[in-house]
Design a protein around this motif. Structure first.
Motif, PDB file in Angstrom:
ATOM      1  N   CYS A  39       9.033 -31.139 -24.977  1.00  0.00           N
ATOM      2  CA  CYS A  39      10.247 -30.361 -24.677  1.00  0.00           C
ATOM      3  C   CYS A  39      11.288 -31.224 -23.971  1.00  0.00           C
ATOM      4  CB  CYS A  39       9.903 -29.142 -23.839  1.00  0.00           C
ATOM      5  SG  CYS A  39       8.928 -27.909 -24.724  1.00  0.00           S
ATOM      6  N   GLN A  40      10.848 -32.082 -23.056  1.00  0.00           N
ATOM      7  CA  GLN A  40      11.780 -32.940 -22.333  1.00  0.00           C
ATOM      8  C   GLN A  40      12.446 -33.951 -23.273  1.00  0.00           C
ATOM      9  OE1 GLN A  40      12.372 -33.090 -18.507  1.00  0.00           O
ATOM     10  NE2 GLN A  40      12.077 -31.057 -19.346  1.00  0.00           N
ATOM     11  N   LEU A  41      11.654 -34.587 -24.117  1.00  0.00           N
ATOM     12  CA  LEU A  41      12.180 -35.644 -24.982  1.00  0.00           C
ATOM     13  C   LEU A  41      12.670 -35.132 -26.325  1.00  0.00           C
ATOM     14  CD1 LEU A  41       9.669 -38.562 -24.282  1.00  0.00           C
ATOM     15  CD2 LEU A  41      11.847 -38.038 -23.155  1.00  0.00           C
ATOM     16  N   GLU A  42      12.421 -33.861 -26.603  1.00  0.00           N
ATOM     17  CA  GLU A  42      12.872 -33.225 -27.851  1.00  0.00           C
ATOM     18  C   GLU A  42      12.345 -33.955 -29.091  1.00  0.00           C
ATOM     19  OE1 GLU A  42      16.948 -31.110 -26.494  1.00  0.00           O
ATOM     20  OE2 GLU A  42      17.067 -33.305 -26.646  1.00  0.00           O
ATOM     21  N   THR A  43      11.067 -34.318 -29.019  1.00  0.00           N
ATOM     22  CA  THR A  43      10.377 -34.913 -30.161  1.00  0.00           C
ATOM     23  C   THR A  43       8.891 -34.587 -30.039  1.00  0.00           C
ATOM     24  OG1 THR A  43       9.830 -36.954 -31.357  1.00  0.00           O
ATOM     25  CG2 THR A  43      10.051 -37.143 -28.973  1.00  0.00           C
ATOM     26  N   THR A  78      10.829 -45.976 -23.753  1.00  0.00           N
ATOM     27  CA  THR A  78      10.077 -45.299 -24.818  1.00  0.00           C
ATOM     28  C   THR A  78       9.106 -44.269 -24.265  1.00  0.00           C
ATOM     29  OG1 THR A  78       8.299 -46.953 -24.812  1.00  0.00           O
ATOM     30  CG2 THR A  78      10.177 -47.355 -26.297  1.00  0.00           C
ATOM     31  N   SER A  79       9.052 -44.146 -22.930  1.00  0.00           N
ATOM     32  CA  SER A  79       8.020 -43.321 -22.300  1.00  0.00           C
ATOM     33  C   SER A  79       8.580 -42.305 -21.315  1.00  0.00           C
ATOM     34  CB  SER A  79       7.020 -44.223 -21.572  1.00  0.00           C
ATOM     35  OG  SER A  79       7.666 -44.864 -20.482  1.00  0.00           O
ATOM     36  N   ILE A  80       7.704 -41.381 -20.952  1.00  0.00           N
ATOM     37  CA  ILE A  80       7.977 -40.429 -19.881  1.00  0.00           C
ATOM     38  C   ILE A  80       6.675 -40.293 -19.090  1.00  0.00           C
ATOM     39  CG2 ILE A  80       7.452 -38.446 -21.368  1.00  0.00           C
ATOM     40  CD1 ILE A  80       9.539 -36.839 -19.729  1.00  0.00           C
ATOM     41  N   CYS A  96      -6.796 -28.817  -9.317  1.00  0.00           N
ATOM     42  CA  CYS A  96      -6.777 -30.267  -9.490  1.00  0.00           C
ATOM     43  C   CYS A  96      -5.345 -30.755  -9.678  1.00  0.00           C
ATOM     44  CB  CYS A  96      -7.681 -30.726 -10.633  1.00  0.00           C
ATOM     45  SG  CYS A  96      -7.185 -30.213 -12.252  1.00  0.00           S
ATOM     46  N   PHE A  97      -5.185 -32.048  -9.480  1.00  0.00           N
ATOM     47  CA  PHE A  97      -3.885 -32.700  -9.617  1.00  0.00           C
ATOM     48  C   PHE A  97      -4.076 -33.954 -10.444  1.00  0.00           C
ATOM     49  CE2 PHE A  97      -0.591 -35.666  -8.056  1.00  0.00           C
ATOM     50  CZ  PHE A  97       0.530 -34.939  -8.418  1.00  0.00           C
ATOM     51  N   ALA A  98      -3.269 -34.087 -11.481  1.00  0.00           N
ATOM     52  CA  ALA A  98      -3.294 -35.283 -12.330  1.00  0.00           C
ATOM     53  C   ALA A  98      -1.951 -35.985 -12.198  1.00  0.00           C
ATOM     54  CB  ALA A  98      -3.559 -34.911 -13.780  1.00  0.00           C
ATOM     55  N   ASP A  99      -1.994 -37.243 -11.830  1.00  0.00           N
ATOM     56  CA  ASP A  99      -0.772 -37.997 -11.578  1.00  0.00           C
ATOM     57  C   ASP A  99      -0.603 -39.103 -12.616  1.00  0.00           C
ATOM     58  OD1 ASP A  99       1.536 -38.354 -10.160  1.00  0.00           O
ATOM     59  OD2 ASP A  99       0.630 -39.555  -8.576  1.00  0.00           O
ATOM     60  N   ASP A 100       0.626 -39.480 -12.820  1.00  0.00           N
ATOM     61  CA  ASP A 100       0.964 -40.587 -13.719  1.00  0.00           C
ATOM     62  C   ASP A 100       0.419 -40.395 -15.133  1.00  0.00           C
ATOM     63  OD1 ASP A 100       2.391 -41.912 -11.721  1.00  0.00           O
ATOM     64  OD2 ASP A 100       0.605 -42.941 -10.999  1.00  0.00           O
ATOM     65  N   ILE A 101       0.785 -39.289 -15.747  1.00  0.00           N
ATOM     66  CA  ILE A 101       0.432 -39.040 -17.148  1.00  0.00           C
ATOM     67  C   ILE A 101       1.578 -39.604 -17.979  1.00  0.00           C
ATOM     68  CG2 ILE A 101      -0.217 -37.324 -18.870  1.00  0.00           C
ATOM     69  CD1 ILE A 101      -0.795 -35.420 -16.455  1.00  0.00           C
ATOM     70  N   VAL A 102       1.280 -40.616 -18.770  1.00  0.00           N
ATOM     71  CA  VAL A 102       2.312 -41.330 -19.514  1.00  0.00           C
ATOM     72  C   VAL A 102       2.216 -40.993 -20.998  1.00  0.00           C
ATOM     73  CG1 VAL A 102       3.288 -43.591 -20.104  1.00  0.00           C
ATOM     74  CG2 VAL A 102       2.249 -43.227 -17.841  1.00  0.00           C
ATOM     75  N   PHE A 103       3.361 -40.594 -21.556  1.00  0.00           N
ATOM     76  CA  PHE A 103       3.481 -40.345 -22.994  1.00  0.00           C
ATOM     77  C   PHE A 103       4.494 -41.334 -23.553  1.00  0.00           C
ATOM     78  CE2 PHE A 103       2.108 -36.363 -21.197  1.00  0.00           C
ATOM     79  CZ  PHE A 103       1.086 -35.988 -22.048  1.00  0.00           C
ATOM     80  N   VAL A 104       4.221 -41.802 -24.768  1.00  0.00           N
ATOM     81  CA  VAL A 104       5.102 -42.753 -25.428  1.00  0.00           C
ATOM     82  C   VAL A 104       5.561 -42.155 -26.753  1.00  0.00           C
ATOM     83  CG1 VAL A 104       5.256 -45.059 -26.473  1.00  0.00           C
ATOM     84  CG2 VAL A 104       3.967 -44.726 -24.354  1.00  0.00           C
ATOM     85  N   LYS A 105       6.869 -42.242 -26.981  1.00  0.00           N
ATOM     86  CA  LYS A 105       7.430 -41.801 -28.265  1.00  0.00           C
ATOM     87  C   LYS A 105       7.131 -42.873 -29.313  1.00  0.00           C
ATOM     88  CE  LYS A 105      11.566 -40.544 -30.768  1.00  0.00           C
ATOM     89  NZ  LYS A 105      13.003 -40.335 -30.765  1.00  0.00           N
ATOM     90  N   LEU A 106       6.707 -42.416 -30.495  1.00  0.00           N
ATOM     91  CA  LEU A 106       6.403 -43.343 -31.590  1.00  0.00           C
ATOM     92  C   LEU A 106       7.304 -43.095 -32.788  1.00  0.00           C
ATOM     93  CD1 LEU A 106       2.494 -43.234 -31.722  1.00  0.00           C
ATOM     94  CD2 LEU A 106       3.957 -44.837 -30.463  1.00  0.00           C
ATOM     95  N   ASP A 107       7.525 -44.156 -33.532  1.00  0.00           N
ATOM     96  CA  ASP A 107       8.165 -44.020 -34.832  1.00  0.00           C
ATOM     97  C   ASP A 107       7.131 -43.350 -35.744  1.00  0.00           C
ATOM     98  OD1 ASP A 107       8.490 -44.999 -37.716  1.00  0.00           O
ATOM     99  OD2 ASP A 107      10.399 -45.631 -36.817  1.00  0.00           O
ATOM    100  N   HIS A 116      13.670 -43.320 -26.846  1.00  0.00           N
ATOM    101  CA  HIS A 116      13.985 -41.887 -26.946  1.00  0.00           C
ATOM    102  C   HIS A 116      15.404 -41.559 -26.487  1.00  0.00           C
ATOM    103  CE1 HIS A 116      13.133 -41.964 -22.681  1.00  0.00           C
ATOM    104  NE2 HIS A 116      11.868 -42.256 -22.909  1.00  0.00           N
ATOM    105  N   GLY A 117      16.067 -42.487 -25.803  1.00  0.00           N
ATOM    106  CA  GLY A 117      17.455 -42.284 -25.409  1.00  0.00           C
ATOM    107  C   GLY A 117      17.672 -41.328 -24.235  1.00  0.00           C
ATOM    108  N   LYS A 118      16.633 -41.003 -23.494  1.00  0.00           N
ATOM    109  CA  LYS A 118      16.752 -40.072 -22.365  1.00  0.00           C
ATOM    110  C   LYS A 118      16.701 -40.839 -21.043  1.00  0.00           C
ATOM    111  CE  LYS A 118      16.369 -36.294 -24.940  1.00  0.00           C
ATOM    112  NZ  LYS A 118      17.205 -35.116 -24.922  1.00  0.00           N
ATOM    113  N   THR A 119      17.287 -40.229 -20.013  1.00  0.00           N
ATOM    114  CA  THR A 119      17.219 -40.772 -18.661  1.00  0.00           C
ATOM    115  C   THR A 119      16.699 -39.682 -17.729  1.00  0.00           C
ATOM    116  OG1 THR A 119      19.445 -40.067 -18.060  1.00  0.00           O
ATOM    117  CG2 THR A 119      19.229 -42.266 -19.080  1.00  0.00           C
ATOM    118  N   LEU A 120      16.204 -40.078 -16.580  1.00  0.00           N
ATOM    119  CA  LEU A 120      15.726 -39.112 -15.596  1.00  0.00           C
ATOM    120  C   LEU A 120      16.873 -38.189 -15.166  1.00  0.00           C
ATOM    121  CD1 LEU A 120      13.399 -38.045 -13.914  1.00  0.00           C
ATOM    122  CD2 LEU A 120      13.942 -39.781 -12.187  1.00  0.00           C
TER     123      LEU A 120
END
Length: 135
Positions: A39-43, A78-80, A96-107, A116-120
């Motif tokens: 939803c954040q990266l719209e992909t 390329t990540s969030i 529970c708490f999960a920290d630093d979950i990294v997702f990468v946009k792929l072609d 992805h062209g997004k900024t914080l």
């Protein structure tokens, strides 16, 4: 942190001690965090690259409603990176708490990382606008 989703703990979600199985909690966290990132990266062409520290604080039992709070920590080219807090809806106790979950946009064709062209800052503004439309 915005609490965006809830789940009901069912008997099939339990471990041998009759509390929420950690593996099930991790499955839910990965799914909820992925939906948030999509939803954040719209992909929807994202993959989980990394899940950092996970801390289990208190049990969840059959019939408990758990809710998932998610927040964006960092935005790369390329990540969030997001954090996820799972808590009991009624008692507000952290499960529970999960920290630093990294997702990468792929072609979608090459499966290589893609900007992805997004900024914080842009995502924070996007979130404020979404919330104002709900009111």
């Amino acid at each position: 942190m915005r609490f965006l989703s809830r789940r009901l703990v069912m008997p099939s979600d339990l471990n041998y001690a009759n509390s929420l199985f950690g593996g099930r909690a991790l499955e839910w966290i990965d799914e909820e965090a992925a939906i948030y990132a999509i939803c954040q990266l719209e992909t929807n062409v994202l993959v989980t690259k990394h899940i950092g520290e996970i801390s289990f604080e208190s049990p969840a039992m059959v019939g408990d409603v758990v809710e998932f709070g998610l927040a964006t920590k960092k935005v790369g080219k390329t990540s969030i990176t997001v954090s996820c807090l799972v808590r009991n809806k009624i008692t507000k106790k952290t499960i529970c708490f999960a920290d630093d979950i990294v997702f990468v946009k792929l072609d979608p064709e090459t499966r290589l990382p893609l900007p992805h062209g997004k900024t914080l800052e842009g995502l924070e503004l996007q979130t404020k606008q979404e919330i104002s439309r709900l009111v």
